[in-house]
Design an enzyme around this catalytic site. Structure first.
Site, PDB file in Angstrom:
ATOM      1  N   ARG A  14      -0.626   2.338  13.099  1.00 14.86           N
ATOM      2  CA  ARG A  14      -1.311   1.139  12.627  1.00 14.86           C
ATOM      3  C   ARG A  14      -1.248   0.929  11.120  1.00 14.86           C
ATOM      4  NH1 ARG A  14      -7.206   1.491  12.306  1.00 14.86           N
ATOM      5  NH2 ARG A  14      -7.715   3.502  11.479  1.00 14.86           N
ATOM      6  N   HIS A  15      -0.382   1.670  10.445  1.00 10.43           N
ATOM      7  CA  HIS A  15      -0.233   1.499   9.002  1.00 10.43           C
ATOM      8  C   HIS A  15       1.158   1.030   8.629  1.00 10.43           C
ATOM      9  CE1 HIS A  15      -3.922   4.002   8.744  1.00 10.43           C
ATOM     10  NE2 HIS A  15      -4.121   3.301   7.644  1.00 10.43           N
ATOM     11  N   GLU A  30       0.273   4.160   0.670  1.00 13.18           N
ATOM     12  CA  GLU A  30      -0.367   5.243   1.430  1.00 13.18           C
ATOM     13  C   GLU A  30       0.674   5.963   2.265  1.00 13.18           C
ATOM     14  OE1 GLU A  30      -4.071   4.129   3.606  1.00 13.18           O
ATOM     15  OE2 GLU A  30      -3.720   2.205   2.627  1.00 13.18           O
ATOM     16  N   ARG A  76       0.842  -1.191   0.000  1.00 10.62           N
ATOM     17  CA  ARG A  76       0.000   0.000   0.000  1.00 10.62           C
ATOM     18  C   ARG A  76       0.880   1.245   0.000  1.00 10.62           C
ATOM     19  NH1 ARG A  76      -5.054  -2.048   2.382  1.00 10.62           N
ATOM     20  NH2 ARG A  76      -5.287  -3.934   1.123  1.00 10.62           N
ATOM     21  N   SER A  79     -11.906  -6.673   6.354  1.00 13.53           N
ATOM     22  CA  SER A  79     -12.976  -6.055   5.600  1.00 13.53           C
ATOM     23  C   SER A  79     -13.402  -7.077   4.549  1.00 13.53           C
ATOM     24  CB  SER A  79     -12.439  -4.787   4.941  1.00 13.53           C
ATOM     25  OG  SER A  79     -13.485  -3.927   4.638  1.00 13.53           O
ATOM     26  N   ARG A 132      -1.914  -6.722  12.181  1.00 13.05           N
ATOM     27  CA  ARG A 132      -2.938  -6.080  13.012  1.00 13.05           C
ATOM     28  C   ARG A 132      -3.530  -7.044  14.020  1.00 13.05           C
ATOM     29  NH1 ARG A 132      -6.671  -1.606  10.096  1.00 13.05           N
ATOM     30  NH2 ARG A 132      -4.950  -0.287   9.438  1.00 13.05           N
ATOM     31  N   GLU A 139     -10.432  -2.254  13.030  1.00 14.63           N
ATOM     32  CA  GLU A 139     -10.778  -3.203  11.968  1.00 14.63           C
ATOM     33  C   GLU A 139      -9.610  -4.147  11.698  1.00 14.63           C
ATOM     34  OE1 GLU A 139     -10.071  -1.948   8.040  1.00 14.63           O
ATOM     35  OE2 GLU A 139      -9.894  -4.115   7.947  1.00 14.63           O
TER      36      GLU A 139
END
Lengths: 558, 558
Positions: free
Chosen positions: A332-333, A326, A324, A480, A532, A477
C-alpha cells in the site's frame, strides 16, 4: 514456394543475435571467425529470401482477384488523406447495426486462426468491445487473402472494411455476440512482432494470491502472471480491459473530485514540487541537485495550501504528484502518487469542513456507482471482492478516536488512550465498524495531539486531543486532515514544544510561519491518495495496480 | 488613562529585539551586561503594562455599554459552535440587500480610520468586493468601541454584524458603492501585525516597465514595487485582486481544457515524474538521489503519453508539473511549470489532430471571453495590453513553415529555408500574421525535420520537413506538437541517424522504443505550457506572474 517460407528462421529477438549462446567457448579469434561466418550466412540468406519473396509475390499477384484489397499498409506518413470519404465507426455501435451494413473499422487483432485454406477467423478488439470477423474464399475473395488474414500477428492494428452480419449462432467468445464482420478489405496498419513478452489474456487475470509464487495457479488451475513480470512489461499489461477499467475509474475519481470542487467555488492551485527546504520531516524527502545548490521534492502541498488560505483564497484544491522517500516495500505504499488535496476556511467549527469532506467522498462513491458501473463490474469479475458498502442512511459514522480505542479493547486489543493505531488494528477496527454500522466508509475524529503534526490545532475541549480526523475505506486510511493552527504565536509555541524543537524563524520555515502574522482565518483541510481510493473501492490486492507506472524503492522503470 | 496607553512602545518586530543596533560596540562583557539590563527593563515594563492593562480594562468595562459586542476573539479552537444560528453572507449579495437588513459577514479590514472620537470607518473586503463600514458612538454604541474599531490593524480578519444601509452618496472607493454597513458588533478573528512588509495596494499595481529599476514610477507618478520584492513576500502579494484574477484565469484555462478532454473521450493520466533514465536530452534534466541510486525529474510526459497510446488508450491527457533544468533567466522561462499534454490516435492524416487542437484552443479562448470576462477585464485595467485578437472567421490560419520564412524574408530578415526561428523572428512573424490575418492565434506547420526531436514523423511529402507544428499566441509559442513515429524500425533508424547517435536498445530507451514493436497505431499530440497561455492571453510582462510560487534558476523560495 509459400510452404518453403515456413523454414525461414524466426526473426531473432532484438539484442539476442549478438549474445554468444555457448558460454563454454573461449578465445576471441574463434569467436570473431564464427561471427564473420554468421554474418556471411545471414547476408546470403537475406539475398535468397528477397529473391524468393519477389518471385512469390509476382506469381501470387498474377492470379489474385483480391489484389489491392489487403496487405501491409505503408507507414502512415500523412502525405495525403488516403481515403478521404471513409468514416470509421466505433465498435460500440456495431451491435445495433442492421444485417448487411458496410462498415470501416480500425481495431486490434486479438487472434487470427484459419479453419481451412478457404476460411479464416479474426477476433477484433476496439476499446472494451470484441467482435468476430470472418473471411471465406470466393469468386471475389482470393485464397491468398484468406491466408494473409490467418497469418496476421496478434496485437497488430488493422483497417477492416466489411459487412456487418448476424451470425448463425451467437459468438459467445466476443462481447458483441449478435454480430460478426464479413471481411471485404483488410490492411495491417501497424504490425506486431510474432512473440509477445506477456499475453494480453494473462493480463486480464488476477495477480497470484499474496505470498504465493510467480506462476501460482488461479481458481481455474491456469498459472497466473506475477506483479513484477507485469510491471516489467507494463505497456502490454496495460492493454488489458482490466487495466483499462482500473484507469478509467482512477480518472473518474479525479473528475468527480474536481467537478465537486468547482461546483463549490474552489480555486485550483499548482504548488511547487521543487522546494528550497525540507520542512515536513526531513528523512522522508528526496533531495535533488538544483543548479549550484540543493533542493527537495514536495511531500505534500500542505504548507502551500495554507499559505494560499492566508493569501485570501478561501477554498483551494490541488491534484498533483506527491513524493515520499519512505523505504516501505508494502502493498500500500508508493514513493510517488497522486494527491487530491484541499484546504478551506470555516466560520466556527472544523466540523463544517469535515461535513463537507464526507459529502464530497460520498459524491465520488455515488458517481462511481452510476457513471463507472461498467468498469467497476469488470474489475469485480476478476478480483472477487465484496462490493463496497456505503451507509444506508447517507450519514457517515463519525467515531471519536477514544470510541475507536474502546471498540478495539472490547475486541481484545491492548492499547492506551493516546496510542496510535497499528495497521492491523486499523483493519480490525474497519471490520468492527462494518459489523456495527454496515459501512466500509467512516471517519475517526479527535486524534491524540501527540501523534499529529505540529500545525494541527489542539482540541478546544481536551487539550490532549486535536481537531484532526482520518477518513477510512475498508479499514485503511485514505485521507488525513485537520483544523490547522492559524495563529502565529500559537504556531510558534507548538513548534518550539516539539522534540527536537522546530525553529519557526529558520529559513526553511519562515515563509510558511510568516504567512500567519498578517491575519489568517481559521481553516481546515485534508489530502487523499488517489491510488488508495481506487485500490480500496475495487478491493485490489496492491496499490501498484492503480498506478500506470508505479514507483517504489526498487522500481523506477519503465 | 487611555491616553497613556499611546506611550506603550510598539511591539518589536520578530527577531529585531535581539539584533544590536549599535554596530560600533565591541567586547562581549559590555554586550552581555547591556543585554541583562535590557531584559530586566523588559520584564519590568511588561509587569507594569499588565497592571495598567488590567486597570484600564476594569475602568473601561465599568462604563462601556458595548461591552461584549466587540473585541479580540479567542483563537477559534472549535470547542463548540459559538453562534450556531448565525448565517454569514457573501459580499456579492450585499449590493442587492434592502436598506436596514441585518447581516453577519466574515471579511478582511483593508483600512481603518477614525474621523473623530465618535466616528470611525472601515474598508472591508471579501473576494473581489469591498464595502465601507461605519460606526458612530451613540447611546447603544460606546466610544470605547469606536476607538477599538479605528485601531484595527489592516489585513486583520473580522466578524461583523451590522445593518446594510444606503449611503447618502455613493462610496466611490468601494466596489459596492450603493451600500454601507453600520456596525453593531465586531470581533477580530485573526489579528494582523501592524507593519506589513508590502502593501496590498502596491500589489494591485503593475510591475515597473522592463529594464527599469525597482521603485520606478508608474503612469500616476507613484513608485511601483519590483518583481523580486513581490515574490519574496508572495503570500501578501497574492492577496491582491489582480493576482486573484490571474490565478482565477489560470484555473479557468485548465478547467476548460479538462472539460474539453472529457467531452471528447480522453482518458486522464498521471505519468511518473521520477524517471530511471534521463532520455529526452540529458543536459536539461534535474538529477535526484533515489535511495541507493540516481533518478531524474520528468521534462515532459512525452514518452509515457506515447506508451499509453501503444497500450490502446486512444486519447490521453495529463495536467501536471514539468521540470526543466535550463539555466534561462528570461521573462518567459520557468524551471517548473504546469504542462497540459495530450496525445491521440488518428486515422489517416495528422491534420485530424491539428484540427482538433486548434478547436480546443479556440474553445478555451471563447470560454475565457465568456466565463472569465470579469477577471480578464480586471487584469487589463492594470496591464493595459491590447485585447487578444481571434480570427473572425473562426478558422485559425495554418501557415506552412516555408511560408513563414517567406513572410520574414519579405520583411527584411535573412534566413535559410531550414533555419529555426529566433525569438525576435517569432515575435516579428506574430506581428506580420496579425497584420495579414487579424489574429493573435495561429499555427506554423511542417517544420524542418532537422530542428525537431527524433520521435517526430518525417513528412510524407518533403522528407526534409516533418509532420510537426507549433501553436502561437502573440508571436510566442504556446504548444509544440507533431505526428510521432509509431513504427519500431523507422524509430530506430531515426535514433541511429542522430549526431551523436541514440541507441534504441539502451536501458534508458528500451521501455519506450519496445512499446512500438507490438502494433502501435498512428498518433499525434502536443504539450502546452499553462503559465504561458495565461501570460499571453493577458499580455503579462513576465511568466512568473502566472505562477503562484515561481521557480527559476535563482529562486526556490518561498
Amino acid at each position: 514456394m509459400a510452404e518453403e517460407a515456413k523454414e525461414i528462421p524466426e526473426r531473432p529477438k532484438e539484442g539476442e543475435a549478438a549474445a554468444p549462446k555457448d558460454g563454454e567457448e573461449k578465445g576471441p579469434s574463434k569467436k570473431a571467425l564464427k561471427k564473420l561466418e554468421k554474418e556471411r550466412e545471414k547476408a546470403e540468406k537475406k539475398r535468397l529470401q528477397t529473391e524468393k519473396d519477389a518471385a512469390a509475390k509476382a506469381a501470387a499477384d498474377a492470379n489474385d482477384v483480391s489484389k489491392g484489397d489487403y496487405g501491409d499498409s505503408p507507414i502512415i506518413g500523412s502525405a495525403e488523406y488516403t481515403a478521404p470519404g471513409l468514416k470509421r465507426v466505433d465498435f460500440s455501435t456495431l451491435g445495433e447495426l442492421e444485417d448487411g451494413n458496410e462498415v470501416a473499422v480500425r481495431c486490434v487483432v486479438r487472434n487470427a486462426r484459419s479453419q481451412s485454406a478457404k476460411l479464416a477467423f479474426l477476433e477484433l478488439r476496439e476499446g472494451f468491445h470484441t467482435i468476430q470477423a470472418v473471411i471465406a474464399a470466393s469468386e471475389t475473395l482470393s485464397r491468398q487473402m484468406v491466408k494473409f488474414v490467418a497469418s496476421i500477428n496478434p496485437e497488430s492494428v488493422v483497417d477492416v472494411i466489411g459487412l456487418v452480419k448476424e451470425p448463425k449462432e451467437p459468438v459467445k467468445s466476443a462481447t458483441i455476440s449478435n454480430r460478426e464482420i464479413h471481411i471485404l478489405k483488410i490492411w495491417v496498419v501497424a504490425k506486431a512482432e510474432p512473440q509477445l513478452p506477456i499475453q494480453i489474456d494473462d493480463a486480464e487475470r488476477p495477480l497470484p494470491a499474496e505470498g504465493s509464487e510467480e506462476g501460482a495457479s488461479g481458481d481455474d488451475g491456469r498459472p497466473l502472471v506475477g506483479l513484477n513480470t507485469r510491471l516489467d512489461n507494463r505497456v502490454l499489461d496495460l492493454r488489458s480491459m482490466l487495466n483499462h477499467a482500473i484507469m478509467g475509474i482512477k480518472g473518474g475519481v479525479s473528475r468527480l473530485f474536481e467537478e465537486f470542487m468547482w461546483e463549490h467555488g474552489f480555486q485550483q492551485i499548482w504548488s511547487p514540487k521543487i522546494l528550497g527546504a525540507a520542512t515536513e520531516g526531513g528523512s522522508n524527502v528526496f533531495e535533488l541537485k538544483y543548479f549550484n545548490t540543493s533542493a527537495y521534492l514536495a511531500q505534500s502541498p500542505q504548507f502551500y495550501k495554507q499559505m494560499l488560505i492566508a493569501a485570501r483564497y478561501k477554498r483551494v484544491f490541488e491534484v498533483g504528484p506527491v513524493f515520499r522517500a519512505e523505504n516501505s516495500n508494502t502493498a500500500r505504499h508508493l514513493t510517488e502518487f497522486v494527491g487530491l488535496d484541499l484546504e478551506m476556511e470555516f466560520n466556527e467549527h472544523y466540523h463544517e469542513v469535515l461535513d463537507f469532506l464526507e459529502d464530497m467522498v460520498l459524491h465520488i462513491f455515488n458517481g462511481l456507482r452510476t457513471r463507472y458501473k461498467k468498469e467497476t463490474d469488470l474489475v469485480r469479475s476478476v478480483y472477487k471482492v465484496p462490493e463496497f458498502q456505503l451507509p444506508e442512511s447517507g450519514k457517515v459514522p463519525r467515531i471519536p478516536f477514544s470510541e475507536g480505542i474502546k471498540m478495539l479493547r472490547e475486541a481484545g486489543e491492548e492499547l492506551s488512550d493516546y496510542d496510535d493505531l497499528t495497521t492491523p488494528q486499523e483493519k480490525l477496527l474497519g471490520k468492527l465498524v462494518l459489523e456495527k454500522y454496515h459501512t466500509d466508509f467512516y471517519t475517526l475524529d479527535q486524534f491524540p495531539l501527540s501523534i499529529r503534526p505540529f500545525y494541527t490545532m489542539p482540541s478546544g475541549i481536551n487539550p490532549q486531543n486535536s481537531n484532526s480526523y482520518d477518513l477510512f475505506m475498508r479499514g485503511q486510511e485514505i485521507m488525513s486532515g485537520a483544523q490547522r493552527v492559524h495563529d502565529y504565536e500559537l504556531l510558534c509555541k507548538r513548534m518550539r514544544s516539539f522534540e527536537p524543537p522546530l525553529d519557526p524563524e529558520s529559513p526553511g520555515f519562515r515563509s510558511y510561519t510568516s504567512a500567519f502574522k498578517y491575519g489568517c482565518p481559521p481553516h481546515a483541510g485534508g489530502g487523499f491518495g488517489l491510488e488508495r481510493i481506487v485500490m480500496l473501492w475495487l478491493g485490489l490486492p496492491n496499490v501498484r495496480l492503480a498506478s500506470l507506472f508505479p514507483r517504489d524503492p526498487s522500481r523506477i522503470m519503465p
